[in-house]
Design an enzyme around this catalytic site. Structure first.
Site, PDB file in Angstrom:
ATOM      1  N   HIS A   1      10.572  -7.916   7.973  1.00 58.07           N
ATOM      2  CA  HIS A   1       9.455  -7.176   7.958  1.00 58.07           C
ATOM      3  C   HIS A   1       8.772  -7.093   9.084  1.00 58.07           C
ATOM      4  CE1 HIS A   1       5.599  -6.317   5.958  1.00 58.07           C
ATOM      5  NE2 HIS A   1       4.934  -7.425   6.431  1.00 58.07           N
TER       6      HIS A   1
ATOM      7  N   CYS B   1       1.213  -4.946   1.403  1.00 58.51           N
ATOM      8  CA  CYS B   1       2.342  -4.263   2.331  1.00 58.51           C
ATOM      9  C   CYS B   1       3.758  -4.542   1.566  1.00 58.51           C
ATOM     10  CB  CYS B   1       2.300  -5.003   3.797  1.00 58.51           C
ATOM     11  SG  CYS B   1       0.798  -4.807   4.653  1.00 58.51           S
TER      12      CYS B   1
END
Lengths: 395, 422
Positions: free
Chosen positions: B312, B172
């Protein structure tokens, strides 16, 4: 000589021939080196299988071993060998500041679950529902992590504590080329002082063969050395399980910690030839030009896969240089995909280190070599796309 | 204008940006939705969701490639984002003149293709027959789908990028890593410009199930647009999503020389791997802390020079807690008032694309003088004291952004971007 020269101070290599630099040197310099083949398990395809490996030697915790499938274990194991070899294993501070570039494909799917789905798919038409039913109930939750490309690097961080940075490149042989090229460039530019780079490939899984065979790349029937597969049944590639990890560092960094290097990593070049519209041999020749090779006899560790077109093009391009003495190591190890170029570089570095060449791996096609080992060429021309090569020189 | 930074390296300008998410195609559609707090999360229609705990996602369903499998869809998303970025940069569409760095998901032969092949096999003897059927089929498109180098090869051909394109995965964090690799290549003097793309069109049934089995996804399916709620007390997992972000990176010198618009600056990149666990971060947050500090140090900036954080912010219990802990350690008390928002509250988690998509939004935040909100922030988590720019956009002059990307496998990558070169 510059303090920022890239030197190779550790290597961890595994193939069907064994594990470690010494075992490979012994096997490959035997009077007539012989391949290790398994012709039955995936017949009509022969493969070069992994040797017996005691995983605990490099992956002490059984819990860690359980979290991985063979591909990740193999890479993590080889990375451990490389760190050991470089005298870095267990050096917390140097591992914590060590950068990492891993060339990776994907991990192993669960063949039992997949085959159950294949079988059931013949009995019913609602395939999407079938997938949901089977996958939600039969997949092991942690298997996903064993399949993720970047989790080889992740496991190396966990097991060996290499945590400076962690990058995973994908894209078959090209990933291995880019990994080596980027690693060397970072060190030369002062962006990294010491770095772990390499890849692993585990061919003993039906999906790994499937990916080649979707385009008919695999050689079938009687095994032949890599240069002799043109015109034989199939596409010419014989695969092998294996891994190669290298520790690269600046000359200055290696000297400071009193390490002797195997060899130096000279220039690495890469290419994306437009194979459908341009002759690949010309593209490979263009890379050879960029490397400005010595005029004297030059040992060349070729990563040629055996794939008909790519291998013929490589032979044509390399053959136009009279001073190159080819050693097609896939004859003995099989094609190791992402690990192919790091493996070629490792074998080249071993020859430079020992100051002596490998005998012909195929006496009918490869000439004897008695030249200097000041430099050795390593190549990896992708079976389908991407090309690279590099020069390994005396440290 | 000075074109090197305080370390004597070339300053890295962004001269083109492109983006596709479930909110729409292109910068304008996305930005409009983002600042108005509109969610792109919707019920899954691409495949039946029987037996699945999660039935919503942020898939990009409005493209012809949406039903053609992960590889083709990831390519199309990347292509659309790249086309927009290159167009904005003013560079010729087919001659970028620099390398390509593509963050993309790992690929596999799509199940539909696997089953179709098997149906054609003669013997129906499991995987062995599948390989035989593959050999007979000569299906090059299926082969290309199984090759990790395919998507980048096609993009390289289309955009005339130089050399062997790099396809990368740091889970990610991939999108941020692509930008970092481009930045490093320009700093090494290898090129004047680079194309960095993060793209992810891999939301297949199996992908959803895999994440679900790891308990990573929210199951709050009832009101899809309310499911992603980063930093809220009742956050319960991320929403799987698709998208792409592309940036044309260019040395400031090259950008100025050709009179290009400078949209922002990639000032610094930092990373630090975690050795604690495959999916969880070290309890003290030291790797994420290390990544933030490395990015600041690479940017030559102090903590107090960061004016906004693009989080994030996945909306998983673990990530948001650890991100708060890490940021609080670096920024201290100031973290209670430093604006931080999560684009994922609206677009979900675009996985390999997230770092690039969110870099585009971070740069737009500075250019537009508007901070997109964190939506669905109805129940603050008392353990996470943050100014998440709750629920409504905020006008603010922002001159520097920290963007975080964290991923499975101990990946932590942070980018520092600024509005102006110095």
């Amino acid at each position: 000589m510059s303090p920022r020269d890239v030197v190779i101070t550790g290597m961890g290599i595994v193939s069907s021939l064994g594990e470690g630099a010494d075992a490979h040197w012994q096997a490959l310099t035997a009077k007539t080196p012989a391949p290790v083949l398994d012709r039955q398990r995936f017949a009509p395809y022969a493969i070069h299988p992994l040797p017996e490996i005691e995983w605990g030697q490099q992956i002490p915790r059984r819990g860690d071993q359980r979290q991985m499938e063979t591909w990740q274990r193999l890479g993590t194991y080889a990375a451990g060998l490389a760190l050991d070899d470089a005298g870095l294993k267990g050096d917390e501070s140097l591992c914590a500041s060590m950068d990492m570039v891993v060339a990776a494909g994907g991990g192993e799917r669960d063949e039992t679950v997949d085959e159950a789905i294949l079988a059931a798919s013949l009995e019913r038409a609602d395939h999407d529902i079938l997938l949901n039913e089977k996958l939600t109930t039969e997949l092991r939750p942690t298997l996903f992590l064993a399949q993720l490309s970047n989790l080889l690097a992740g496991n190396i961080s966990i097991v060996h504590k290499v945590t400076g940075s962690s990058r995973t490149f994908m894209g078959e042989e090209g990933a291995g080329v880019s990994a080596m090229e980027t690693a060397a460039a970072r060190i030369r530019a002062g962006q990294s002082s010491h770095l772990l780079v390499g890849g692993a490939f585990q061919t003993e899984h039906s999906d790994m063969l499937l990916a080649y065979e979707l385009a008919g790349f695999l050689h079938r029937d009687d095994w032949k050395p890599v240069w002799q597969r043109a015109g034989a049944e199939g596409g010419g590639v014989v695969t092998g399980s294996g891994a190669a990890f290298l520790v690269l560092e600046t000359r200055e960094h290696a000297e400071k910690r009193g390490r002797t290097a195997y060899a130096a990593m000279g220039p690495v070049v890469s290419r994306r030839s437009r194979r459908r519209s341009e002759p690949l041999a010309q593209g490979i020749a263009e890379m050879l030009d960029r490397l400005a090779l010595p005029q004297t006899p030059l040992l060349t560790l070729s990563g040629a896969s055996g794939a008909h077109e790519a291998t013929a093009a490589e032979l044509e391009a390399l053959g136009s240089y009279e001073n190159l003495a080819l050693r097609g190591f896939s004859t003995l190890t099989g094609h190791m995909k992402e690990a192919q170029f790091p493996f070629a570089v490792a074998l080249a570095a071993l020859a430079v280190h020992h100051g002596s060449p490998y005998p012909a791996f195929d006496e009918t096609r490869e000439a004897a070599f008695d030249g200097s080992l000041d430099a050795v060429l390593a190549t990896a021309v992708g079976y389908h796309r991407y090309e690279g090569m590099g020069l390994v020189t005396r440290a | 204008m000075k074109t090197t930074d305080s370390f004597g390296r070339p300053v890295i300008a962004v001269t083109g940006m492109g983006v596709v998410t479930s909110l729409g195609q292109g910068r304008t559609e996305n930005w409009d939705a983002l600042i108005n707090g509109r969610s792109g999360i919707h019920p899954i229609t691409r495949f039946p969701t029987d037996h699945m705990a999660t039935t919503i996602s942020g898939m990009v369903d409005f493209l012809p490639s949406s039903t053609e499998g992960a590889s083709v869809h990831t390519y199309q998303l990347a292509d659309l984002a790249a086309a927009e970025a290159v167009e904005q940069s003013g560079l010729p569409q087919g001659d970028l003149g620099g390398p390509l760095f593509l963050a993309a998901p790992p690929v596999e032969l799509d199940w539909h293709h696997r089953l179709a092949l098997y149906a054609r096999s003669q013997t129906h003897n499991g995987n062995t027959s599948l390989i035989e059927a593959a050999r007979e089929a000569h299906a090059m498109e299926l082969f290309e789908e199984s090759q990790f180098g395919t998507i980048a090869d096609r993009l390289a051909e289309r955009y005339g990028t130089r050399g062997l394109p790099i396809t990368l995965s740091t889970a990610c964090a991939s999108g941020a890593t692509a930008i970092q690799l481009g930045t490093e290549a320009i700093r090494r003097g290898e090129c004047d410009r680079a194309l960095a793309i993060g793209s992810d069109g891999s939301a297949t049934a199996e992908a959803l199930i895999r994440f679900s089995l790891l308990s990573a996804l929210t199951t709050q399916n009832d009101v899809p647009e309310k499911a992603s709620r980063p930093f809220s007390k009742d956050r319960s997992g991320f929403v799987l999503a698709e998208g792409a972000g592309a940036l044309v990176l260019e040395s400031l010198e090259s950008a100025l020389a050709r009179g290009a618009d400078v949209l922002g600056i990639i000032r610094g990149c930092g990373e630090k791997a975690d050795d604690f666990h495959r999916t969880r971060s070290k309890p003290d947050g030291s790797p994420a802390i290390g990544a933030v500090r490395a990015a600041l140090s690479d940017a030559g900036m102090a903590e107090d020079e960061i004016e906004y954080i693009n989080a994030h912010g996945t909306s998983t219990p673990e990530n948001d807690k650890m991100e708060h802990l890490s940021l609080s350690t670096v920024f201290g008390d100031r973290m209670k008032t430093l604006p931080i928002s999560s684009n994922k509250s609206m677009i979900g988690h675009t996985l390999s694309a997230a770092g690039a998509v969110e870099a585009v939004f971070s740069l737009m935040t500075m250019r537009e003088g508007v901070i997109p909100p964190t939506i669905n922030y109805d129940t603050p988590d008392p353990a996470i004291e943050l100014d998440v720019v709750p629920n409504a956009k905020r006008q603010a002059q922002v001159s520097s952004v920290l963007s975080n990307s964290f991923g499975f496998g101990g990946q932590n990558t942070c980018l520092v971007m600024t509005k102006e070169p110095v």
